[in-house]
Write an enzyme that holds these catalytic residues in place. Structure first.
Site, PDB file in Angstrom:
ATOM      1  N   HIS A  19      11.116   9.494  -0.637  1.00  0.00           N
ATOM      2  CA  HIS A  19      10.346   9.783   0.585  1.00  0.00           C
ATOM      3  C   HIS A  19      10.479  11.255   0.986  1.00  0.00           C
ATOM      4  O   HIS A  19      10.375  11.593   2.164  1.00  0.00           O
ATOM      5  CB  HIS A  19      10.731   8.825   1.722  1.00  0.00           C
ATOM      6  CG  HIS A  19      10.289   7.417   1.426  1.00  0.00           C
ATOM      7  ND1 HIS A  19       9.011   6.991   1.665  1.00  0.00           N
ATOM      8  CD2 HIS A  19      10.938   6.382   0.844  1.00  0.00           C
ATOM      9  CE1 HIS A  19       8.886   5.721   1.281  1.00  0.00           C
ATOM     10  NE2 HIS A  19      10.041   5.338   0.771  1.00  0.00           N
ATOM     11  N   THR A  20      10.693  12.093   0.009  1.00  0.00           N
ATOM     12  CA  THR A  20      10.700  13.537   0.234  1.00  0.00           C
ATOM     13  C   THR A  20       9.430  14.189  -0.317  1.00  0.00           C
ATOM     14  O   THR A  20       9.065  15.270   0.135  1.00  0.00           O
ATOM     15  CB  THR A  20      11.922  14.189  -0.453  1.00  0.00           C
ATOM     16  OG1 THR A  20      12.008  13.661  -1.783  1.00  0.00           O
ATOM     17  CG2 THR A  20      13.211  13.879   0.298  1.00  0.00           C
ATOM     18  N   ALA A 105       6.941  -3.389 -10.171  1.00  0.00           N
ATOM     19  CA  ALA A 105       8.401  -3.339  -9.974  1.00  0.00           C
ATOM     20  C   ALA A 105       8.838  -2.034  -9.327  1.00  0.00           C
ATOM     21  O   ALA A 105      10.018  -1.820  -9.096  1.00  0.00           O
ATOM     22  CB  ALA A 105       9.113  -3.513 -11.313  1.00  0.00           C
ATOM     23  N   GLY A 106       7.894  -1.132  -9.061  1.00  0.00           N
ATOM     24  CA  GLY A 106       8.259   0.162  -8.491  1.00  0.00           C
ATOM     25  C   GLY A 106       8.622   1.170  -9.562  1.00  0.00           C
ATOM     26  O   GLY A 106       9.308   2.155  -9.286  1.00  0.00           O
ATOM     27  N   LEU A 107       8.158   0.946 -10.795  1.00  0.00           N
ATOM     28  CA  LEU A 107       8.443   1.894 -11.879  1.00  0.00           C
ATOM     29  C   LEU A 107       7.188   2.682 -12.241  1.00  0.00           C
ATOM     30  O   LEU A 107       7.071   3.231 -13.330  1.00  0.00           O
ATOM     31  CB  LEU A 107       9.018   1.148 -13.095  1.00  0.00           C
ATOM     32  CG  LEU A 107      10.320   0.382 -12.791  1.00  0.00           C
ATOM     33  CD1 LEU A 107      10.791  -0.394 -14.026  1.00  0.00           C
ATOM     34  CD2 LEU A 107      11.430   1.327 -12.307  1.00  0.00           C
ATOM     35  N   SER A 108       6.250   2.738 -11.316  1.00  0.00           N
ATOM     36  CA  SER A 108       5.056   3.578 -11.424  1.00  0.00           C
ATOM     37  C   SER A 108       4.111   3.180 -12.547  1.00  0.00           C
ATOM     38  O   SER A 108       3.591   4.027 -13.270  1.00  0.00           O
ATOM     39  CB  SER A 108       5.443   5.056 -11.562  1.00  0.00           C
ATOM     40  OG  SER A 108       6.064   5.489 -10.393  1.00  0.00           O
ATOM     41  N   GLU A 142      -5.047   7.522  -6.030  1.00  0.00           N
ATOM     42  CA  GLU A 142      -4.311   6.656  -5.089  1.00  0.00           C
ATOM     43  C   GLU A 142      -4.809   6.852  -3.662  1.00  0.00           C
ATOM     44  O   GLU A 142      -5.067   5.891  -2.947  1.00  0.00           O
ATOM     45  CB  GLU A 142      -2.808   7.005  -5.099  1.00  0.00           C
ATOM     46  CG  GLU A 142      -2.109   6.755  -6.409  1.00  0.00           C
ATOM     47  CD  GLU A 142      -1.784   5.285  -6.644  1.00  0.00           C
ATOM     48  OE1 GLU A 142      -1.892   4.473  -5.702  1.00  0.00           O
ATOM     49  OE2 GLU A 142      -1.437   4.963  -7.790  1.00  0.00           O
ATOM     50  N   ASP A 154       5.226  10.454  -8.659  1.00  0.00           N
ATOM     51  CA  ASP A 154       5.077   9.502  -9.762  1.00  0.00           C
ATOM     52  C   ASP A 154       4.149  10.056 -10.845  1.00  0.00           C
ATOM     53  O   ASP A 154       4.447   9.990 -12.046  1.00  0.00           O
ATOM     54  CB  ASP A 154       4.521   8.164  -9.243  1.00  0.00           C
ATOM     55  CG  ASP A 154       5.357   7.592  -8.111  1.00  0.00           C
ATOM     56  OD1 ASP A 154       6.485   8.066  -7.899  1.00  0.00           O
ATOM     57  OD2 ASP A 154       4.866   6.677  -7.422  1.00  0.00           O
ATOM     58  N   TYR A 203       4.610   2.136   4.447  1.00  0.00           N
ATOM     59  CA  TYR A 203       4.682   3.456   3.798  1.00  0.00           C
ATOM     60  C   TYR A 203       3.954   4.498   4.655  1.00  0.00           C
ATOM     61  O   TYR A 203       4.493   5.579   4.923  1.00  0.00           O
ATOM     62  CB  TYR A 203       4.070   3.361   2.396  1.00  0.00           C
ATOM     63  CG  TYR A 203       4.206   4.627   1.565  1.00  0.00           C
ATOM     64  CD1 TYR A 203       5.308   4.824   0.731  1.00  0.00           C
ATOM     65  CD2 TYR A 203       3.233   5.623   1.604  1.00  0.00           C
ATOM     66  CE1 TYR A 203       5.431   5.975  -0.039  1.00  0.00           C
ATOM     67  CE2 TYR A 203       3.346   6.769   0.844  1.00  0.00           C
ATOM     68  CZ  TYR A 203       4.442   6.937   0.017  1.00  0.00           C
ATOM     69  OH  TYR A 203       4.560   8.079  -0.733  1.00  0.00           O
TER      70      TYR A 203
END
Ligand code: GLA
Length: 364
Positions: A19-20, A105-108, A142, A154, A203
């Protein structure tokens, strides 16, 4: 007529710095050995025919508005549309798409699909695109066509990763600096097997908090804030979010220094602090992620562990002494199963190269 092409783009895991990216800050992701591969050959008309064992099949025309193309194929349609606006125009094409990135799964997996599509479509015109341009277009896919206001991490790591280790990304300048992971350390990805769509408003809420906090300080982005500034943010929740971002940026830089000094304990401490901050200040962790991180951290040989990526569900990451990996995997599997009743997926992964395109087939 153009050649056939094969393009590949990897998924990613972020070692530290979450989140940076949308605050113009720092991140330290690495590309994974899991990737999406697209083999494409040109057609004489404007149609795109996609076939994929994982995703299914789709047909659309390049003159369709990408927003009317359903689900996963929209990533490809939108990338083709944006490339055409940049002057990289193709005919239609037939493509097969294979992926071994766990979906959702959050692995882009979606960034990898966008980037692989970008390399394949540009490749059909004979161009090998530069990673930053494709990453920017992937982010626009996106933001403009999927409706997620995500940052650029990502797509940029998928497109531009160096082969040997994690990459420090300055999300303001988009400079990529390769780093090395000492051989004594192994990265382990730990999938909690819980899922949550990033499209949920959480988000965007975090993003808006950061924007408000930056505005309260008279800044355009929290990248330029310091810990001493935080008192000037009157809203408590916004102040907590900003605190996370400011401290997390410093942790990324400290982590890179620790890796350079071969100080894996110090790197692990930054991972632990990152997790606590994402849980308590940024509030994007979840009970499943906290359980996984706690179990991982308690194992001998674990330098540090944290949730990774957007949060709420999906994966955590740990850095583990290479000779402790076998026991680590067994103990974490059993520990997470007995704590939650869910069998996790665990992977020991090495840093992998970013996207590429191979030009094949004969000229015709
Ligand atoms: C998601 C987004 C990224 C980044 C991370 C959190 O993965 O796509 O841009 O914001 O969350 O670090």
């Amino acid at each position: 007529m153009a050649n056939d092409v094969v393009a590949q783009a990897p998924g990613r895991v972020n070692l530290i710095g979450d989140h940076t990216d949308y605050n113009d800050g720092f991140v330290l992701p690495m590309a994974l050995p899991f990737k999406t591969v697209i083999s494409a050959s040109p057609r004489a008309d404007n149609e795109v025919h996609l076939i994929s064992p994982g995703y299914g099949t789709a047909v659309f025309s390049l003159i369709d508005d990408p927003s009317t193309v359903d689900s996963w194929a929209r990533y490809v349609a939108a990338m083709a549309h944006l490339l055409a606006h940049e002057g990289i125009e193709t005919n239609g094409f037939d493509a097969s798409i294979a992926t071994d990135i766990p979906i959702g799964a959050g692995l882009s997996s979606s960034a990898a699909l966008e980037v692989a599509a970008g390399y394949a479509i540009a490749g059909l015109t004979g161009i090998e695109p530069d990673p930053v341009s494709i990453a920017r277009l992937g982010q626009r896919v996106e933001n403009e066509f999927i409706g997620i206001q995500s940052g650029i991490m990502d797509q940029l790591i998928s497109a531009g990763a160096g082969a040997g280790g994690p990459t420090l990304i300055d999300c303001r300048s988009l400079a990529l600096t390769p780093t090395e992971l000492p051989h004594a350390a192994q990265v382990i990805i730990m999938d909690t097997m819980t899922r949550r769509e990033l499209t949920t408003s959480a988000y965007d809420d975090r993003r808006h908090s950061c924007e408000r906090a930056a505005a309260a300080l008279g800044l355009s982005r929290l990248r330029d804030a310091t810990l001493a500034d935080l008192d000037r943010i009157s809203d408590l929740e916004d102040r907590h979010r900003a605190h996370h971002v400011v401290a997390e940026n410093q942790r990324v830089l400290d982590g890179v220094t620790a890796l350079g000094a071969n100080d894996l304990e110090a790197f692990g401490s930054t991972m632990r602090a990152s997790h606590s901050s994402l849980r308590d200040l940024y509030e994007v962790s979840a009970p499943s992620l906290d359980a996984m991180v706690m179990i991982a951290d308690a194992q001998p040989g674990c330098f540090g562990a944290r949730m990774t990526g957007g949060g709420f569900a999906g994966c955590a990451v740990a850095l583990v002494k290479r000779d402790a990996v076998t026991d680590f995997l067994r103990n974490v599997e059993l520990g997470y199963l007995s704590e939650t009743g869910i069998a996790p997926d665990l992977w020991a992964v090495d840093p992998s190269p970013g996207a590429s395109v191979t030009f094949g087939g004969g000229l015709s």
